[in-house]
Design a protein around this motif. Structure first.
Motif, PDB file in Angstrom:
ATOM      1  N   GLY A   5       0.819  -1.204   0.000  1.00 56.89           N
ATOM      2  CA  GLY A   5       0.000   0.000   0.000  1.00 56.89           C
ATOM      3  C   GLY A   5       0.850   1.249   0.000  1.00 56.89           C
ATOM      4  O   GLY A   5       2.070   1.184   0.089  1.00 56.89           O
ATOM      5  N   PRO A   6       0.229   2.393  -0.086  1.00 55.87           N
ATOM      6  CA  PRO A   6       0.976   3.658  -0.146  1.00 55.87           C
ATOM      7  C   PRO A   6       1.321   4.188   1.241  1.00 55.87           C
ATOM      8  O   PRO A   6       0.872   5.240   1.651  1.00 55.87           O
ATOM      9  CB  PRO A   6      -0.001   4.581  -0.866  1.00 55.87           C
ATOM     10  N   PHE A   7       2.101   3.445   1.995  1.00 57.15           N
ATOM     11  CA  PHE A   7       2.451   3.852   3.352  1.00 57.15           C
ATOM     12  C   PHE A   7       3.771   4.595   3.343  1.00 57.15           C
ATOM     13  O   PHE A   7       4.676   4.225   2.617  1.00 57.15           O
ATOM     14  CB  PHE A   7       2.571   2.632   4.267  1.00 57.15           C
ATOM     15  N   CYS A  10       5.816   3.750   9.555  1.00 58.71           N
ATOM     16  CA  CYS A  10       5.496   2.501  10.236  1.00 58.71           C
ATOM     17  C   CYS A  10       5.772   2.700  11.714  1.00 58.71           C
ATOM     18  O   CYS A  10       6.797   3.273  12.091  1.00 58.71           O
ATOM     19  CB  CYS A  10       6.361   1.369   9.682  1.00 58.71           C
ATOM     20  N   GLY A  11       4.865   2.262  12.533  1.00 58.85           N
ATOM     21  CA  GLY A  11       5.065   2.347  13.971  1.00 58.85           C
ATOM     22  C   GLY A  11       4.840   0.989  14.601  1.00 58.85           C
ATOM     23  O   GLY A  11       3.977   0.228  14.173  1.00 58.85           O
ATOM     24  N   LEU A  27       1.622  -0.509  13.153  1.00 59.41           N
ATOM     25  CA  LEU A  27       0.724   0.451  12.504  1.00 59.41           C
ATOM     26  C   LEU A  27       1.386   0.996  11.247  1.00 59.41           C
ATOM     27  O   LEU A  27       2.552   1.405  11.277  1.00 59.41           O
ATOM     28  CB  LEU A  27       0.402   1.603  13.462  1.00 59.41           C
ATOM     29  N   LEU A  28       0.659   0.999  10.152  1.00 59.25           N
ATOM     30  CA  LEU A  28       1.133   1.571   8.899  1.00 59.25           C
ATOM     31  C   LEU A  28       0.243   2.750   8.566  1.00 59.25           C
ATOM     32  O   LEU A  28      -0.973   2.675   8.705  1.00 59.25           O
ATOM     33  CB  LEU A  28       1.071   0.530   7.782  1.00 59.25           C
ATOM     34  N   ALA A  29       0.841   3.846   8.109  1.00 54.38           N
ATOM     35  CA  ALA A  29       0.044   5.038   7.836  1.00 54.38           C
ATOM     36  C   ALA A  29       0.622   5.821   6.665  1.00 54.38           C
ATOM     37  O   ALA A  29       1.810   5.717   6.344  1.00 54.38           O
ATOM     38  CB  ALA A  29      -0.012   5.935   9.070  1.00 54.38           C
ATOM     39  N   LEU A  30      -0.231   6.598   6.043  1.00 59.27           N
ATOM     40  CA  LEU A  30       0.163   7.540   5.003  1.00 59.27           C
ATOM     41  C   LEU A  30       0.064   8.927   5.611  1.00 59.27           C
ATOM     42  O   LEU A  30      -1.026   9.447   5.819  1.00 59.27           O
ATOM     43  CB  LEU A  30      -0.750   7.417   3.780  1.00 59.27           C
TER      44      LEU A  30
END
Length: 98
Positions: A5-7, A10-11, A27-30
């Motif tokens: 995905g477009p992340f 990363c935490g 946790l993965l986030a954009l």
């Protein structure tokens, strides 16, 4: 495959319960959505510049120096790409080999 995905960040976190059970999560986030849009725009511009109509139009302009041959080159390039699926922008990579 679930992690594609477009992340851009990363935490990893953890916690422990009173009974000693440890919980770990990722946790993965954009965070910067502009980065994704900028990348897509850059890919689209690169594909347009390497398209057969653009390459043929540039050759027509270089040969004649005028807009008529540039337009004719663009039309011929469009016909080549539509009819035969030929991408002239990829020709240098194909000719260079692996």
């Amino acid at each position: 495959r679930n992690l594609l995905g477009p992340f851009d960040v990363c935490g990893i976190g953890w916690a422990a319960s009173d009974s000693g059970t440890i919980f770990v999560t990722q946790l993965l986030a954009l965070v910067d959505e502009q980065t994704t849009w900028r990348g897509r725009l850059q890919e689209a511009a690169s594909a347009a510049a390497a398209s057969s109509p653009a390459v043929c139009a540039a050759v027509g302009l270089a040969i004649s120096g005028g807009p008529v041959m540039m337009l004719a080159g663009g039309l011929v390039g469009g016909a080549i790409q539509r009819r035969y699926g030929l991408q002239l922008g990829g020709a240098p990579r194909v000719l260079a080999g692996p």
